[in-house]
Design an enzyme around this catalytic site. Structure first.
Site, short mmCIF file in Angstrom:
data_model
loop_
_atom_site.label_atom_id
_atom_site.label_comp_id
_atom_site.label_asym_id
_atom_site.label_seq_id
_atom_site.Cartn_x
_atom_site.Cartn_y
_atom_site.Cartn_z
N ASP A 1 9.84 1.72 -12.05
CA ASP A 1 10.41 1.24 -10.76
C ASP A 1 10.43 2.50 -9.77
O ASP A 1 11.14 3.62 -10.35
CB ASP A 1 11.76 0.64 -10.81
CG ASP A 1 12.27 -0.22 -9.65
OD1 ASP A 1 12.62 0.59 -8.57
OD2 ASP A 1 12.36 -1.29 -9.75
N ALA B 1 3.38 0.94 -2.90
CA ALA B 1 4.50 0.16 -3.38
C ALA B 1 5.58 0.31 -2.25
O ALA B 1 5.77 1.62 -1.66
CB ALA B 1 5.30 0.56 -4.63
N GLN C 1 9.15 -2.04 -0.22
CA GLN C 1 9.77 -3.37 0.42
C GLN C 1 8.89 -3.64 1.81
O GLN C 1 9.18 -2.80 2.74
CB GLN C 1 11.16 -3.20 0.39
CG GLN C 1 11.81 -4.63 0.93
CD GLN C 1 11.31 -5.28 1.93
OE1 GLN C 1 10.56 -6.05 2.10
NE2 GLN C 1 12.05 -5.03 3.25
N SER D 1 2.41 3.13 8.50
CA SER D 1 2.12 1.84 9.08
C SER D 1 2.09 2.03 10.63
O SER D 1 3.03 2.56 11.12
CB SER D 1 3.51 1.12 8.70
OG SER D 1 3.41 -0.27 9.37
N GLU E 1 3.84 -0.19 12.20
CA GLU E 1 5.14 -0.46 12.69
C GLU E 1 5.73 0.88 13.41
O GLU E 1 6.71 0.59 14.07
CB GLU E 1 5.97 -1.18 11.58
CG GLU E 1 5.51 -2.64 11.31
CD GLU E 1 5.93 -3.38 12.66
OE1 GLU E 1 7.26 -3.76 12.73
OE2 GLU E 1 5.16 -4.23 13.32
N TYR F 1 12.66 -1.14 8.25
CA TYR F 1 11.32 -0.68 7.42
C TYR F 1 10.73 0.24 8.15
O TYR F 1 10.09 1.33 7.49
CB TYR F 1 10.66 -2.22 7.45
CG TYR F 1 9.10 -1.92 7.20
CD1 TYR F 1 8.72 -1.90 5.75
CD2 TYR F 1 7.92 -1.81 8.06
CE1 TYR F 1 7.45 -1.45 5.50
CE2 TYR F 1 6.88 -1.41 7.80
CZ TYR F 1 6.20 -1.44 6.42
OH TYR F 1 4.93 -1.30 6.22
N HIS G 1 -3.32 -5.67 8.05
CA HIS G 1 -4.53 -5.99 7.58
C HIS G 1 -4.27 -7.33 6.55
O HIS G 1 -3.24 -7.35 5.66
CB HIS G 1 -5.38 -5.12 6.78
CG HIS G 1 -4.59 -4.03 5.89
ND1 HIS G 1 -3.66 -2.97 6.46
CD2 HIS G 1 -4.25 -3.98 4.60
CE1 HIS G 1 -3.04 -2.46 5.56
NE2 HIS G 1 -3.41 -2.96 4.24
N ARG H 1 -2.65 -12.00 0.61
CA ARG H 1 -1.55 -11.72 1.34
C ARG H 1 -0.48 -12.42 1.03
O ARG H 1 -0.57 -13.49 0.65
CB ARG H 1 -1.94 -11.89 2.87
CG ARG H 1 -0.99 -11.38 3.89
CD ARG H 1 -0.77 -9.78 3.82
NE ARG H 1 -0.59 -9.42 5.08
CZ ARG H 1 0.12 -8.45 5.27
NH1 ARG H 1 0.92 -7.77 4.30
NH2 ARG H 1 0.43 -7.83 6.72
#
Ligand code: NDP
Ligand code: GDR
Length: 359
Positions: free
Chosen positions: A58, A81, A83, A125, A127, A149, A179, A184
């Site tokens: 984890d 990995a 969230q 990202s 974002e 995020y 993408h 997805r």
């Protein structure tokens, strides 16, 4: 034989990347976390689950991250990995900060302390740009994150650069724009739309609840994007690259193409749901991938309308097969009643009631 360690191997990109690296003859290792329901459907779907080595771990558990690095002794680490759902980061901001942000340091630090001469990829990202720029965004565009995020990703981006610049690590940021693919997750707007369009076409449901139809994104095809990750780590020098299509489309265009591809009119089925509007949304993103093209030779191949059609066709095929009693790995809930699916993802925030769409 070279070996690669992928975090997030059970996600969309992890599965495609595992397939790509196997084709290139890598020994592929992947970290997976214990969940009450196993999440290996993508790896099964691509036929790669039995060809890779899965290591339990984890991101929030430093010991298991170190164990994975020691066991895999990798030449390359792809840190995917996270969230990764922007919407959920408003409901779980601290956990998102830890998993999506701080974990980057856990891995970089473990590599540094173990003195591993490893090439490291960080899944940054688009974002991170937020609403900062009116022009297409490139590697020089300032960040203006608009969600927990995105803020966590900005942290990860800078830690990757800091470890590169201060400790000489071969660490790269891939600044990937949205993408998508048939792999997805269902919570993201493309797959939510294509899956529901398939169900409506086959008479399994009647409508879809959506939020901001005006938001614009630069959407590409995921299998092409994981190739850019590998290319970055084969480059002579570590660097950061924007990966995008350079085209922008609205959620409404996505909906129009998806419905019309199966002969339906979107206005008969779309319900605008205020609960699905984000507290802060990024209105528009478009990437400039000139640098990736020039230095890595990467370019996108699949158009937006082809991408949407690939996804709708695959969701229709899956649902048809399911109705014919076939079982195979995919992620749709076993219950056909998806009327309340929107509530499931919204968490505690309630903004108002639904209204049928009108133009
Ligand atoms: P997914 O959501 O499909 O996959 C996320 C992966 O992270 C899953 O394998 C998930 O495991 C794993 N994960 C989540 N939390 C933990 C944890 N605590 N410990 C270990 N593993 C964990 O994401 P994508 O494949 O779409 O994206 C890959 C990366 O690229 C992400 O970092 C995302 O933020 C970033 N990105 C994605 C873009 C996109 O458009 N797809 C664009 C730009 C960046 P599990 O299966 O158990 O949930
Ligand atoms: P995004 O993807 O937030 O860009 O992050 P998402 O598909 O969730 O949203 C795209 C846009 O669509 C609008 N929208 C809806 N979104 C969802 N999920 N559900 C809806 O019902 C809906 N209606 C309208 C959103 O408001 C938004 O504007 C993805 C993730 O993969 C990130 O991990 C990644 O970093 C970025 O892409 C690049």
């Amino acid at each position: 034989m070279r070996s690669a360690l992928i975090t997030g191997i059970t996600g969309q990109d992890g599965a495609y990347l595992a397939k790509l690296l196997l084709k290139k003859n890598y020994h592929v290792f992947g970290i997976y976390r214990r969940t009450s329901t196993p999440s290996f459907w993508r790896l099964q779907y691509l036929g790669v689950q039995n060809k890779i080595t899965l290591i339990p771990g984890d991101l929030m558990d430093t010991g298991s991250v170190i164990n994975a690095i020691i066991r895999s002794n990798p030449d390359e680490v792809y840190h995917l990995a996270a969230q990764s759902f922007v919407e959920a980061s408003f409901d779980q901001p601290s956990a998102t900060g830890d998993i999506t942000g701080i974990s980057v340091t856990r891995i970089l630090d473990a590599l540094k302390l173990l003195k591993k001469n490893v090439r490291f990829y960080q899944a940054s990202s688009s974002e991170m740009y937020g609403d900062g720029a009116s022009q297409a965004q490139n590697e020089e565009t300032p960040f203006h994150p608009a969600s927990p995020y995105a803020a966590a990703k900005v942290y990860g981006y800078w830690l990757t650069r800091i470890y590169r610049e201060s400790f000489g690590m071969f660490a790269c940021n891939g600044l990937l724009f949205n993408h998508e693919s048939p792999l997805r997750g269902l919570e993201f707007v493309t797959r939510k739309v294509t899956n529901t369009v398939a169900m409506i076409k086959l008479g399994l449901t009647k409508s879809i609840h959506l939020g901001n139809l005006k938001a614009k994104r630069d959407w590409g095809y995921a299998p092409e994007y994981v190739e850019s990750m590998w290319m970055m780590l084969q480059n002579d020098t570590p660097d950061d690259f924007v990966v995008a299509t350079g085209s922008q489309h609205s959620v409404q265009e996505l909906v129009e193409i998806a419905f019309s591809s199966v002969g339906l009119n979107w206005e008969d089925h779309v319900i605008i749901d205020k609960k699905l509007f984000r507290p802060l949304d990024v209105p528009a993103l478009k990437g400039d991938y000139t640098k990736a093209n020039k230095i890595l030779g990467w370019k996108p191949k699949t158009s937006f309308s082809d991408l949407v059609k690939i996804m709708v066709e695959e969701d229709v095929r899956r649902w048809r097969a399911s109705l014919n009693g076939k079982m195979f790995p995919w992620d749709v809930p076993s219950s056909l009643n998806i009327e309340n699916q929107n509530e499931f993802y919204v968490g505690s925030r309630v903004y108002g009631s639904s209204t049928k769409h009108s133009r």
